[in-house]
Design a protein around this motif. Structure first.
Motif, PDB file in Angstrom:
ATOM      1  N   SER A  24      37.182  47.857   2.296  1.00  0.00           N
ATOM      2  CA  SER A  24      38.535  47.425   2.623  1.00  0.00           C
ATOM      3  C   SER A  24      39.045  46.455   1.576  1.00  0.00           C
ATOM      4  O   SER A  24      38.284  45.931   0.766  1.00  0.00           O
ATOM      5  N   GLY A  25      40.345  46.234   1.617  1.00  0.00           N
ATOM      6  CA  GLY A  25      40.950  45.201   0.802  1.00  0.00           C
ATOM      7  C   GLY A  25      40.903  43.892   1.574  1.00  0.00           C
ATOM      8  O   GLY A  25      40.704  43.905   2.782  1.00  0.00           O
ATOM      9  N   PHE A  52      41.018  47.652  -3.407  1.00  0.00           N
ATOM     10  CA  PHE A  52      41.223  48.558  -2.276  1.00  0.00           C
ATOM     11  C   PHE A  52      42.521  48.295  -1.515  1.00  0.00           C
ATOM     12  O   PHE A  52      42.818  48.973  -0.541  1.00  0.00           O
ATOM     13  N   GLU A  53      43.282  47.309  -1.982  1.00  0.00           N
ATOM     14  CA  GLU A  53      44.584  47.061  -1.351  1.00  0.00           C
ATOM     15  C   GLU A  53      45.463  48.297  -1.507  1.00  0.00           C
ATOM     16  O   GLU A  53      45.495  48.915  -2.574  1.00  0.00           O
ATOM     17  N   ASN A  54      46.172  48.634  -0.466  1.00  0.00           N
ATOM     18  CA  ASN A  54      47.113  49.751  -0.512  1.00  0.00           C
ATOM     19  C   ASN A  54      46.469  51.085  -0.893  1.00  0.00           C
ATOM     20  O   ASN A  54      47.056  51.880  -1.605  1.00  0.00           O
ATOM     21  N   THR A  55      45.251  51.289  -0.421  1.00  0.00           N
ATOM     22  CA  THR A  55      44.614  52.590  -0.614  1.00  0.00           C
ATOM     23  C   THR A  55      44.299  53.165   0.755  1.00  0.00           C
ATOM     24  O   THR A  55      44.218  52.437   1.748  1.00  0.00           O
ATOM     25  N   THR A  56      44.121  54.464   0.795  1.00  0.00           N
ATOM     26  CA  THR A  56      43.732  55.090   2.061  1.00  0.00           C
ATOM     27  C   THR A  56      42.209  55.104   2.157  1.00  0.00           C
ATOM     28  O   THR A  56      41.508  54.874   1.165  1.00  0.00           O
ATOM     29  N   ARG A  57      41.720  55.387   3.355  1.00  0.00           N
ATOM     30  CA  ARG A  57      40.268  55.464   3.536  1.00  0.00           C
ATOM     31  C   ARG A  57      39.652  56.446   2.552  1.00  0.00           C
ATOM     32  O   ARG A  57      38.619  56.195   1.955  1.00  0.00           O
ATOM     33  N   GLU A  62      43.585  69.920   4.419  1.00  0.00           N
ATOM     34  CA  GLU A  62      43.434  68.628   3.745  1.00  0.00           C
ATOM     35  C   GLU A  62      42.108  68.000   4.146  1.00  0.00           C
ATOM     36  O   GLU A  62      41.760  67.963   5.334  1.00  0.00           O
ATOM     37  N   LEU A  63      41.384  67.473   3.160  1.00  0.00           N
ATOM     38  CA  LEU A  63      40.159  66.749   3.473  1.00  0.00           C
ATOM     39  C   LEU A  63      40.503  65.435   4.184  1.00  0.00           C
ATOM     40  O   LEU A  63      41.217  64.599   3.637  1.00  0.00           O
ATOM     41  N   ILE A  64      39.989  65.296   5.399  1.00  0.00           N
ATOM     42  CA  ILE A  64      40.178  64.041   6.140  1.00  0.00           C
ATOM     43  C   ILE A  64      39.102  63.048   5.734  1.00  0.00           C
ATOM     44  O   ILE A  64      39.359  61.864   5.562  1.00  0.00           O
TER      45      ILE A  64
END
Lengths: 95, 111
Positions: free
Chosen positions: A85-86, A53-58, B78-80
């Motif tokens: 989370s990362g 999950f590092e460097n990913t968005t929610r 955009e999907l939030i």
């Protein structure tokens, strides 16, 4: 039944993410009588920390988890609350 | 018009759009209720679609967005995210910023 579901969710997440932290909770009892509960599907909460999950968005993290659990999403899971989370992230929601 | 075109038209029409179970005043799911509460807490002006009143959208949106659950919050098409993400963004203060750039008539039903 509920235990088997939790074990399956855990196993799928473990194989997909090799998590550093993983906690899966069955919250179905909080929703008894609710429309989703009547269908026999469960409400679950997942807390997971993984290098993946590092460097990913929610939204990426949620999608990755839905993807990993996709075969259960249609049949066993009505609702899934996710805290992902990362290891170096400070974005955990705290619950 | 097929379901994907209907969804796209809705997203084009409403900059802040919540696909939810029930309505903001009578939500029929705790997660939808919490998401509405977060949007209201930041003074967001948003449109909503009650997916219980539109089975085609309910099924079609899951595929359209590759997101299997409701509610689903969209800003500028955009999907939030769903309830968890909306609440995280609310707690971090980002939700107000995301929705306040977008102004539309308050809580109008888009269905």
């Amino acid at each position: 039944m509920a235990k088997a579901r939790l074990d399956r969710i855990r196993a799928m997440l473990e194989s997909a993410f090799e998590p550093l932290e993983l906690d899966v909770r069955d919250d179905s009892h909080l929703h008894a009588g609710h429309a989703g509960a009547k269908e026999g599907k469960g409400h679950f909460h997942v807390h997971i920390v993984s290098d993946r999950f590092e460097n990913t968005t929610r939204i990426d993290r949620h999608r990755m988890i839905f993807e990993a659990l996709s075969e259960m999403m249609a049949t066993d899971i009505h609702a899934l609350s996710v805290s992902a989370s990362g290891p170096s992230s400070n974005q955990t929601s705290g619950n | 018009m097929d379901v994907n075109e209907r969804i796209q038209k809705q997203l084009d029409s409403y900059p802040v759009l919540l696909y939810m179970k029930g309505t903001p005043d009578f939500p029929q799911c705790g997660f939808s209720a919490q998401t509405v509460a977060a949007l209201r807490a930041v003074g967001a002006e948003f449109a909503f679609i009650n997916i219980f009143e539109d089975p085609e959208i309910r099924e079609g949106l899951k595929v359209f967005s590759n997101w299997p659950t409701f509610p689903q919050l969209y800003v500028d098409g955009e999907l939030i995210g769903g309830c968890d993400i909306a609440l995280e963004l609310y707690e971090s203060g980002e939700l107000k910023e995301i929705v306040s750039k977008n102004a539309k008539p308050a809580e109008e039903s888009a269905s």
